[in-house]
Every structure is written in C-alpha cells, then in structure tokens.
Scaffold this motif. Structure first.
Motif, PDB file in Angstrom:
ATOM      1  N   THR A   1      -2.704  -8.474  10.347  1.00 49.75           N
ATOM      2  CA  THR A   1      -2.341  -8.720  11.752  1.00 49.75           C
ATOM      3  C   THR A   1      -0.811  -8.804  11.815  1.00 49.75           C
ATOM      4  OG1 THR A   1      -2.310 -11.130  11.486  1.00 49.75           O
ATOM      5  CG2 THR A   1      -4.421 -10.156  12.157  1.00 49.75           C
ATOM      6  N   ILE A   2      -0.275  -8.634  13.023  1.00 56.31           N
ATOM      7  CA  ILE A   2       1.188  -8.755  13.183  1.00 56.31           C
ATOM      8  C   ILE A   2       1.653 -10.174  12.804  1.00 56.31           C
ATOM      9  CG2 ILE A   2       3.083  -8.661  14.876  1.00 56.31           C
ATOM     10  CD1 ILE A   2       2.144  -5.829  14.620  1.00 56.31           C
ATOM     11  N   PRO A   3       0.969 -11.253  13.238  1.00 52.86           N
ATOM     12  CA  PRO A   3       1.429 -12.585  12.809  1.00 52.86           C
ATOM     13  C   PRO A   3       1.465 -12.742  11.279  1.00 52.86           C
ATOM     14  CG  PRO A   3      -0.099 -12.813  14.639  1.00 52.86           C
ATOM     15  CD  PRO A   3      -0.107 -11.366  14.261  1.00 52.86           C
ATOM     16  N   GLN A   4       0.544 -12.101  10.569  1.00 54.21           N
ATOM     17  CA  GLN A   4       0.593 -12.185   9.097  1.00 54.21           C
ATOM     18  C   GLN A   4       1.848 -11.486   8.564  1.00 54.21           C
ATOM     19  OE1 GLN A   4      -3.092 -10.884   7.213  1.00 54.21           O
ATOM     20  NE2 GLN A   4      -4.333 -12.206   8.520  1.00 54.21           N
TER      21      GLN A   4
ATOM     22  N   ASN B   1       0.576   3.820   3.799  1.00 53.22           N
ATOM     23  CA  ASN B   1      -0.467   3.878   4.829  1.00 53.22           C
ATOM     24  C   ASN B   1      -1.520   4.899   4.412  1.00 53.22           C
ATOM     25  OD1 ASN B   1      -1.826   3.688   7.317  1.00 53.22           O
ATOM     26  ND2 ASN B   1      -0.588   5.353   8.165  1.00 53.22           N
ATOM     27  N   PHE B   2      -2.645   4.414   3.892  1.00 46.51           N
ATOM     28  CA  PHE B   2      -3.715   5.277   3.376  1.00 46.51           C
ATOM     29  C   PHE B   2      -4.562   5.793   4.525  1.00 46.51           C
ATOM     30  CE2 PHE B   2      -2.297   2.830  -0.161  1.00 46.51           C
ATOM     31  CZ  PHE B   2      -2.442   3.665  -1.257  1.00 46.51           C
ATOM     32  N   LYS B   3      -4.679   7.127   4.596  1.00 45.76           N
ATOM     33  CA  LYS B   3      -5.356   7.744   5.737  1.00 45.76           C
ATOM     34  C   LYS B   3      -6.622   8.493   5.332  1.00 45.76           C
ATOM     35  CE  LYS B   3      -2.690   9.660   8.786  1.00 45.76           C
ATOM     36  NZ  LYS B   3      -1.582  10.272   9.558  1.00 45.76           N
TER      37      LYS B   3
ATOM     38  N   ALA C   1      -4.291  -1.771  12.761  1.00 44.76           N
ATOM     39  CA  ALA C   1      -3.574  -0.505  12.949  1.00 44.76           C
ATOM     40  C   ALA C   1      -2.201  -0.677  13.637  1.00 44.76           C
ATOM     41  CB  ALA C   1      -4.449   0.489  13.699  1.00 44.76           C
ATOM     42  N   PRO C   2      -2.009  -1.671  14.525  1.00 44.12           N
ATOM     43  CA  PRO C   2      -0.658  -1.846  15.096  1.00 44.12           C
ATOM     44  C   PRO C   2       0.434  -2.063  14.038  1.00 44.12           C
ATOM     45  CG  PRO C   2      -2.256  -3.087  16.394  1.00 44.12           C
ATOM     46  CD  PRO C   2      -2.997  -2.571  15.182  1.00 44.12           C
ATOM     47  N   LEU C   3       0.036  -2.443  12.825  1.00 42.44           N
ATOM     48  CA  LEU C   3       1.036  -2.626  11.761  1.00 42.44           C
ATOM     49  C   LEU C   3       1.661  -1.296  11.336  1.00 42.44           C
ATOM     50  CD1 LEU C   3      -0.849  -5.238   9.543  1.00 42.44           C
ATOM     51  CD2 LEU C   3       1.295  -5.621  10.754  1.00 42.44           C
ATOM     52  N   ILE C   4       0.972  -0.179  11.627  1.00 43.92           N
ATOM     53  CA  ILE C   4       1.522   1.130  11.236  1.00 43.92           C
ATOM     54  C   ILE C   4       2.849   1.340  11.966  1.00 43.92           C
ATOM     55  CG2 ILE C   4       1.135   3.637  11.270  1.00 43.92           C
ATOM     56  CD1 ILE C   4      -1.913   3.017  11.068  1.00 43.92           C
TER      57      ILE C   4
ATOM     58  N   ILE D   1      10.045   1.778   6.559  1.00 40.74           N
ATOM     59  CA  ILE D   1       9.547   1.610   5.177  1.00 40.74           C
ATOM     60  C   ILE D   1       8.107   2.108   5.000  1.00 40.74           C
ATOM     61  CG2 ILE D   1      11.114  -0.265   4.498  1.00 40.74           C
ATOM     62  CD1 ILE D   1       8.840  -2.270   5.113  1.00 40.74           C
ATOM     63  N   LEU D   2       7.603   2.851   6.001  1.00 39.47           N
ATOM     64  CA  LEU D   2       6.208   3.308   5.931  1.00 39.47           C
ATOM     65  C   LEU D   2       6.106   4.721   5.366  1.00 39.47           C
ATOM     66  CD1 LEU D   2       3.308   2.242   7.412  1.00 39.47           C
ATOM     67  CD2 LEU D   2       3.678   4.422   8.533  1.00 39.47           C
ATOM     68  N   ALA D   3       5.145   4.946   4.489  1.00 40.92           N
ATOM     69  CA  ALA D   3       4.865   6.308   4.011  1.00 40.92           C
ATOM     70  C   ALA D   3       3.366   6.564   4.147  1.00 40.92           C
ATOM     71  CB  ALA D   3       5.276   6.449   2.548  1.00 40.92           C
ATOM     72  N   ASP D   4       3.004   7.702   4.737  1.00 42.61           N
ATOM     73  CA  ASP D   4       1.590   8.069   4.868  1.00 42.61           C
ATOM     74  C   ASP D   4       1.080   8.648   3.551  1.00 42.61           C
ATOM     75  OD1 ASP D   4       1.342   7.328   7.514  1.00 42.61           O
ATOM     76  OD2 ASP D   4       1.877   9.314   8.283  1.00 42.61           O
ATOM     77  N   ILE D   5      -0.132   8.279   3.184  1.00 42.39           N
ATOM     78  CA  ILE D   5      -0.780   8.842   1.990  1.00 42.39           C
ATOM     79  C   ILE D   5      -2.113   9.454   2.424  1.00 42.39           C
ATOM     80  CG2 ILE D   5      -1.801   8.324  -0.280  1.00 42.39           C
ATOM     81  CD1 ILE D   5       1.215   7.937  -0.325  1.00 42.39           C
ATOM     82  N   GLU D   6      -2.243  10.747   2.185  1.00 43.40           N
ATOM     83  CA  GLU D   6      -3.476  11.461   2.543  1.00 43.40           C
ATOM     84  C   GLU D   6      -4.516  11.212   1.445  1.00 43.40           C
ATOM     85  OE1 GLU D   6      -6.001  12.684   4.372  1.00 43.40           O
ATOM     86  OE2 GLU D   6      -4.156  13.106   5.513  1.00 43.40           O
ATOM     87  N   THR D   7      -5.671  10.648   1.802  1.00 42.41           N
ATOM     88  CA  THR D   7      -6.648  10.316   0.748  1.00 42.41           C
ATOM     89  C   THR D   7      -7.835  11.275   0.701  1.00 42.41           C
ATOM     90  OG1 THR D   7      -8.060   8.834   2.039  1.00 42.41           O
ATOM     91  CG2 THR D   7      -6.091   7.865   1.032  1.00 42.41           C
ATOM     92  N   GLU D   8      -7.771  12.345   1.511  1.00 42.31           N
ATOM     93  CA  GLU D   8      -8.883  13.312   1.451  1.00 42.31           C
ATOM     94  C   GLU D   8      -8.589  14.325   0.352  1.00 42.31           C
ATOM     95  OE1 GLU D   8     -10.889  14.383   4.893  1.00 42.31           O
ATOM     96  OE2 GLU D   8     -10.332  12.583   6.004  1.00 42.31           O
ATOM     97  N   GLN D   9      -8.439  13.829  -0.876  1.00 41.74           N
ATOM     98  CA  GLN D   9      -8.159  14.634  -2.064  1.00 41.74           C
ATOM     99  C   GLN D   9      -8.623  13.795  -3.267  1.00 41.74           C
ATOM    100  OE1 GLN D   9      -3.999  14.921  -3.243  1.00 41.74           O
ATOM    101  NE2 GLN D   9      -3.404  13.163  -2.008  1.00 41.74           N
ATOM    102  N   PRO D  10      -8.782  14.430  -4.447  1.00 42.24           N
ATOM    103  CA  PRO D  10      -9.225  13.660  -5.609  1.00 42.24           C
ATOM    104  C   PRO D  10      -8.218  12.552  -5.997  1.00 42.24           C
ATOM    105  CG  PRO D  10      -9.508  16.012  -5.975  1.00 42.24           C
ATOM    106  CD  PRO D  10      -8.697  15.876  -4.716  1.00 42.24           C
ATOM    107  N   ILE D  11      -8.740  11.512  -6.658  1.00 41.31           N
ATOM    108  CA  ILE D  11      -7.933  10.325  -6.976  1.00 41.31           C
ATOM    109  C   ILE D  11      -6.607  10.653  -7.684  1.00 41.31           C
ATOM    110  CG2 ILE D  11      -7.893   8.203  -8.393  1.00 41.31           C
ATOM    111  CD1 ILE D  11     -10.852   7.812  -7.616  1.00 41.31           C
ATOM    112  N   PRO D  12      -6.589  11.541  -8.706  1.00 36.98           N
ATOM    113  CA  PRO D  12      -5.304  11.775  -9.399  1.00 36.98           C
ATOM    114  C   PRO D  12      -4.194  12.240  -8.440  1.00 36.98           C
ATOM    115  CG  PRO D  12      -7.110  12.714 -10.658  1.00 36.98           C
ATOM    116  CD  PRO D  12      -7.700  12.279  -9.353  1.00 36.98           C
TER     117      PRO D  12
END
Ligand code: AMP
Length: 208
Positions: free
Chosen positions: A89-92, A108-110, A176-179, A187-198
């Motif tokens: 949350t934003i307060p956190q 930011n894992f998507k 999601a408002p934290l994005i 300081i945010l970077a998007d990470i696409e997770t629809e790919q294999p773990i490595p």
C-alpha cells in the motif's frame, strides 16, 4: 542493495527472489512468509492477522509495518535485502521512507491475469522450508515432497481458486498504485515474466 519485488500474487516474485538471493547474497524478506510463521506460532500478531489473510484481504498496515521494521534491523539485512510482498500500500511505502530506508530499485513483475491465475492455482509450497513448486512448470522430483528438505508440499488456502479473484482485486486497488509511485521516483523497472525462468533472472540481473 535494497530491492523491492512488486507484482500481483502468483506472478513469481518469490521464485525469482530465491535466484537473486544466490546471485547477490542478500536475504529475501517475504511479509507473507513472516505472517504465516506468526499464524503458525499462534502469536498475538498471528491471531490478529489470520482472518485477513484467510479472506484474501490485506493485513492492516500498522501490523505489517512493525513486523517488517523488526526484520530489516537483523544482522543479515545490513548489506541489503529483497522485499517480496512489501510494500503493498502507499502508506507502507511511506513508512519505509520515514524510517530512512533507501530503496535502490523496484522490479515490477508483469503477467496477464490468465497466467497469474494458472501460476497460483498450480503452486505448491513446502510446509517446512517454504520452497515453491508448480505442478507443471516446476514439479518436485517426487509428487508432494520437497526436493530440498523432504517436507510435505501443500496448496496454501489462499491459493485456492475462490480466494484468488479477491486477491487480484485487492492487488489492483491497493498495490498497483505503487507502480506510478515508484515510476515517478525514477527507480522502477518492468520485468516481463511471460518467458522461462532463466530469462527472467537475466532481465532482473541486468536491472540491478
Ligand atoms: P503473500 O505470501 O505475499 O501472497 O501474502 C499472503 C497474505 O499475507 C496476503 O494475501 C495478505 O493477507 C498478507 N500480507 C502479506 N504481505 C502483506 C503486506 N505487505 N501488507 C498487508 N498484508 C500482507
């Protein structure tokens, strides 16, 4: 290096964090794991948190913030940490700043809702060591037995289908408002997770 892993439940934050722990030698701090341990112990905090967790809602900020602050003062966190599931949350997020905790990067894992639901419903967790499996994507060698410690694997109550929808709604409304919050701080970077773990691990390592 202080990192935040942000993203909907089931996106794979915890799984990827375990790889980054090995690469960087900093601990993974999961407020979900800390809360589940408190519930298991039957502590005062655990008793208060239990109902919120069971319903798929968030535990009140004041309880989680106290828990997290205690954890990051421990010796193993002095060279950095990965926050997995905090802030939600934003307060956190503001509480971290007020405690002068400097965050270096927010990953930011998507993933699509469809994929997230599939990952959560197939997730199995070790009762003893919290290792994470997936019945198809990351199966244990022996069904329902942890490869690492031999503990029994189980499906978390809040990973069952009926709770997942609520958790995704809570994510959209409160987390999601934290994005945008961290994007504005640069300081945010998007990470696409629809790919294999490595591939996901490589993408994270390039960002940090
Ligand atoms: P997780 O293991 O991160 O999916 O968390 C499981 C549950 O613990 C969540 O659905 C919440 O009820 C609670 N929880 C974990 N982290 C937080 C947090 N930062 N703020 C509020 N509730 C939390």
């Amino acid at each position: 290096m202080n990192l935040i892993f942000l993203g909907p439940p089931g996106v794979g934050k915890g799984t990827i964090a375990k790889y980054i722990v090995k690469e960087k030698g900093i601990p993974q701090i999961s407020t979900g794991d800390l809360l589940r341990a408190a519930v298991k112990e039957g502590s005062e905090l655990g008793k208060k948190a239990r109902g919120y967790m069971g319903s798929g809602g968030l535990v009140p900020d004041n309880l989680v913030i106290g828990l997290l602050k205690d954890r990051i003062t421990k010796d193993d966190s002095q060279n950095g940490f990965i926050l997995d599931g905090f802030p939600r949350t934003i307060p956190q997020a503001k509480a971290l700043e007020e405690s002068n905790v400097q965050i270096d990067k927010v990953l930011n894992f998507k993933a699509s809702d469809e994929l997230v639901i599939d990952r959560i419903s197939g997730r199995r967790t070790c009762k003893k060591c919290n290792a994470i499996y997936h019945i198809r994507n990351i199966p244990p060698k022996v069904e329902d037995v942890c490869d690492k410690c031999g503990g029994e694997l189980f499906q978390r109550g809040d990973d069952k289908q009926e709770k997942v929808k609520k958790r995704l709604e809570v994510y959209r409304e409160q987390t999601a408002p934290l994005i945008d919050y961290y994007k504005e701080k640069g300081i945010l970077a998007d990470i696409e997770t629809e790919q294999p773990i490595p591939g996901i691990v490589v993408d994270v390592m390039e960002e940090i």
